[in-house]
Design an enzyme around this catalytic site. Structure first.
Site, short mmCIF file in Angstrom:
data_model
loop_
_atom_site.label_atom_id
_atom_site.label_comp_id
_atom_site.label_asym_id
_atom_site.label_seq_id
_atom_site.Cartn_x
_atom_site.Cartn_y
_atom_site.Cartn_z
N ASP A 44 -25.03 30.66 -12.82
CA ASP A 44 -25.10 29.31 -13.04
C ASP A 44 -25.11 28.58 -11.92
O ASP A 44 -25.37 27.42 -12.13
CB ASP A 44 -23.87 29.14 -13.96
N SER A 45 -25.26 29.14 -10.88
CA SER A 45 -25.54 28.58 -9.52
C SER A 45 -27.15 28.04 -9.72
O SER A 45 -27.38 27.30 -8.88
CB SER A 45 -25.67 29.34 -8.19
N ASP A 83 -25.16 34.66 -16.68
CA ASP A 83 -23.78 34.02 -16.39
C ASP A 83 -23.50 33.14 -17.60
O ASP A 83 -24.45 32.22 -17.78
CB ASP A 83 -23.99 33.05 -14.98
N LYS A 113 -21.51 37.39 -17.65
CA LYS A 113 -20.29 37.33 -16.61
C LYS A 113 -19.63 36.30 -17.13
O LYS A 113 -20.24 35.15 -17.61
CB LYS A 113 -21.04 37.27 -15.27
N GLU A 115 -16.24 33.60 -15.78
CA GLU A 115 -15.10 33.19 -14.94
C GLU A 115 -13.94 33.24 -15.31
O GLU A 115 -13.48 32.87 -16.56
CB GLU A 115 -15.53 32.01 -14.33
N GLU A 180 -14.73 36.14 -5.34
CA GLU A 180 -15.28 34.90 -4.64
C GLU A 180 -14.55 34.42 -3.67
O GLU A 180 -13.57 33.96 -4.11
CB GLU A 180 -16.23 34.29 -5.45
O1 KIV Z 1 -23.56 31.62 -9.99
C1 KIV Z 1 -23.84 32.30 -9.37
O2 KIV Z 1 -24.51 32.60 -8.52
C2 KIV Z 1 -22.73 33.30 -9.18
C3 KIV Z 1 -22.41 34.22 -8.07
C4 KIV Z 1 -22.39 33.27 -6.57
C5 KIV Z 1 -21.44 35.28 -7.85
O3 KIV Z 1 -21.64 33.27 -9.78
#
Ligand code: KIV
Length: 263
Positions: A44-45, A83, A113, A115, A180
């Site tokens: 989600d970056s 994510d 994924k 969190e 992280e």
């Molecule tokens: O959103 C993302 O890119 C991430 C990674 C940095 C682990 O969660």
């Protein structure tokens, strides 16, 4: 053959370190896939890297599904992890479950994924055939609660909590764990206590795998990057040079020339 979560577990038992990179589009995904990167994370970056948001909080399910589907179409071998965005799984297990299903069904992702220590959610997803990657330490979706992007697990108490959350997520069936921004010693201890692979980002060399945001690795970002980022290229400079040469050639009439014109 495509990489599966069984391969990740095998890498750990064979003590084979592996790489994970973020990808947000078809073209980049195809390059990373052909280069032999075994796991692509549609992080989600995406929010900051591609969509220009200030943080990951505004990212929606629709945006994640759209980009995940593009990444999946660009791969033949890599395991693609999507994510789950902020708000798509925090409200209830049922909501998290139906959103996770959308990633597999509509976008073709192979895992999701989440969190934080989402033990019940992870158990439910795994019980229904949805592989889950966990993410502990600095969890960017909680940036406001954490008071900024800070290194986590610096005290004994918080390191102990992280260790116990990691074990709970493993027990819940998570296939891997992203760690992280935590001290290297803590990450090493967590990694050796688990049978699933840990994937570090700013967590030192004791993790079983390393993940990096692709644009950081390629040197495409404009600003100051965190300490753990290592640039393997300077694409921002390369791209700037290339487009300025194109602009100069067009303005001076050098392009298109004979060689680049039809007769
Ligand atoms: O959103 C993302 O890119 C991430 C990674 C940095 C682990 O969660």
């Amino acid at each position: 053959m495509r990489v599966t979560i069984r391969d990740l577990s095998r890498f750990k038992s064979e003590q084979r370190r592996f790489t994970v990179l973020t990808a947000y589009d078809h073209l980049t995904a195809s390059i990373l896939d052909e280069a032999g990167i075994p796991v692509l994370l549609v992080g989600d970056s995406l929010g900051q890297v591609v969509l220009g948001y200030e943080n990951t909080i505004p990212v929606t399910m629709q945006e994640m599904l759209h980009h995940t589907a593009a990444v999946v179409r660009g791969t033949r071998k890599a395991l693609v992890v999507a994510d789950m965005p902020f708000g798509s799984y925090q409200g209830s297990i049922a909501e998290g479950f139906s959103n996770a299903i959308r990633f597999l069904k509509e976008a073709g992702a192979h895992a999701v994924k989440v969190e934080g220590a989402r033990v019940e959610l992870a158990q439910t997803l795994v019980d229904h055939g949805i592989p889950v990657m966990a993410h502990l330490g600095l969890t960017p979706q909680s940036v406001h609660a954490l008071g900024g992007y800070r290194v986590q697990a610096r005290t004994q108490e918080s390191a102990d909590r992280l260790q116990s959350d990691a074990l709970s997520m493993e027990k819940a069936g998570a296939c891997a764990l992203v760690l992280e921004a935590i001290p290297a010693e803590v990450a090493t201890a967590v990694s050796s206590s688990l049978t699933i692979p840990t994937i570090g980002i700013g967590a030192g060399s004791g993790c079983d795998a390393q993940v990096m945001v692709i644009t950081d690795l390629l040197g495409m970002d404009s600003g100051v990057s965190p300490k753990f980022v290592k640039r393997y290229a300077n694409l921002r400079e390369t791209i700037t040079g290339a487009v300025q040469s194109f602009r100069d050639d067009v303005e001076s009439g050098k392009y298109p020339d004979e060689q680049h014109s039809y007769r």
